[in-house]
Motif scaffolding. Sequence first.
Motif, PDB file in Angstrom:
ATOM      1  N   GLY A 168       1.319   7.672  12.334  1.00  0.00           N
ATOM      2  CA  GLY A 168      -0.182   7.339  13.027  1.00  0.00           C
ATOM      3  C   GLY A 168      -0.852   6.596  12.083  1.00  0.00           C
ATOM      4  O   GLY A 168      -1.435   5.194  12.294  1.00  0.00           O
ATOM      5  N   THR A 169      -0.695   6.757  10.763  1.00  0.00           N
ATOM      6  CA  THR A 169      -1.146   5.853   9.703  1.00  0.00           C
ATOM      7  C   THR A 169      -0.656   4.559   9.568  1.00  0.00           C
ATOM      8  O   THR A 169      -0.995   3.489   9.497  1.00  0.00           O
ATOM      9  CB  THR A 169      -1.255   6.574   8.417  1.00  0.00           C
ATOM     10  N   ARG A 229      -0.497  -1.233  10.601  1.00  0.00           N
ATOM     11  CA  ARG A 229       0.218  -2.539  11.581  1.00  0.00           C
ATOM     12  C   ARG A 229      -0.582  -3.076  12.413  1.00  0.00           C
ATOM     13  O   ARG A 229      -0.336  -4.346  12.625  1.00  0.00           O
ATOM     14  CB  ARG A 229       1.446  -1.893  12.048  1.00  0.00           C
ATOM     15  N   GLY A 230      -1.594  -2.437  12.842  1.00  0.00           N
ATOM     16  CA  GLY A 230      -2.563  -2.988  13.977  1.00  0.00           C
ATOM     17  C   GLY A 230      -3.740  -3.529  13.391  1.00  0.00           C
ATOM     18  O   GLY A 230      -4.469  -4.261  14.238  1.00  0.00           O
ATOM     19  N   GLY A 232       2.292   4.958   4.210  1.00  0.00           N
ATOM     20  CA  GLY A 232       2.049   4.369   5.413  1.00  0.00           C
ATOM     21  C   GLY A 232       1.378   3.017   5.435  1.00  0.00           C
ATOM     22  O   GLY A 232       1.416   2.349   6.506  1.00  0.00           O
ATOM     23  N   SER A 233       0.718   2.597   4.519  1.00  0.00           N
ATOM     24  CA  SER A 233      -0.124   1.315   4.256  1.00  0.00           C
ATOM     25  C   SER A 233       0.819   0.116   3.923  1.00  0.00           C
ATOM     26  O   SER A 233       0.462  -0.859   3.923  1.00  0.00           O
ATOM     27  CB  SER A 233      -1.269   1.437   3.541  1.00  0.00           C
ATOM     28  N   GLY A 234       2.114   0.722   3.350  1.00  0.00           N
ATOM     29  CA  GLY A 234       3.035  -0.372   2.987  1.00  0.00           C
ATOM     30  C   GLY A 234       3.312  -0.350   1.634  1.00  0.00           C
ATOM     31  O   GLY A 234       3.998  -1.151   0.984  1.00  0.00           O
ATOM     32  N   LEU A 280       2.246  18.045  11.902  1.00  0.00           N
ATOM     33  CA  LEU A 280       1.099  17.230  11.390  1.00  0.00           C
ATOM     34  C   LEU A 280       1.420  16.344  10.606  1.00  0.00           C
ATOM     35  O   LEU A 280       1.007  15.201  10.573  1.00  0.00           O
ATOM     36  CB  LEU A 280       0.033  18.410  10.763  1.00  0.00           C
ATOM     37  N   TYR A 281       2.252  16.583   9.513  1.00  0.00           N
ATOM     38  CA  TYR A 281       2.584  15.426   8.547  1.00  0.00           C
ATOM     39  C   TYR A 281       3.449  14.199   9.050  1.00  0.00           C
ATOM     40  O   TYR A 281       3.010  12.994   8.912  1.00  0.00           O
ATOM     41  CB  TYR A 281       3.679  16.092   7.376  1.00  0.00           C
TER      42      TYR A 281
END
Length: 167
Positions: free
Chosen positions: A45-46, A51-52, A115-117, A38-39
């Motif tokens: 996925g995040t 990125r998209g 994950g967001s940078g 899950l992690y």
Amino acid sequence: SVFGHQPLFVTPNVGFTNPLELVGYAVLGVVCAGGGWLYVRFFYGTRDFFRGLPIRKFWHPVIGGLLTGLIGLFIPAALATSYGSIQSALDGRLGLGFLLALAFAKILTTSFSIGSGGSGGVFGPAMVIGGALGGATGIVFHHLGLLANPASMVIVAMAGFFAGAAH
């Protein structure tokens, strides 16, 4: 050298007392594998979601930080290192619900912030997530009478969760 040479966590005296405890550790392996899956899935996925996004990249960590902060409003223990919560789990001062909420919240805050940078690492959060899952599993098996001390599962799960998540 500034803070001394003590271990990061003070561990209670734990030991293996009954072969039936192995049932709990087998279940713990499945819990760590599922939590690790899950992690990793949520983290990447995040990252892929950010990125998209059709916005300028400097907004990505702003949004990630906002989401992390919102989670922290409800579960402050999911922010920063959260090592104090792991010590509390080792001491037997946390309940099943809190430990499960902490594990899930730490997955979210780590994914949103990194994950967001944003900057940060994944080792420390993996220790907290694993320790929380281990503490929760330990509480269940302790209540079933199949485990002498739930703290032993906190320790094992910290290593097991990271090993599974990091391959």
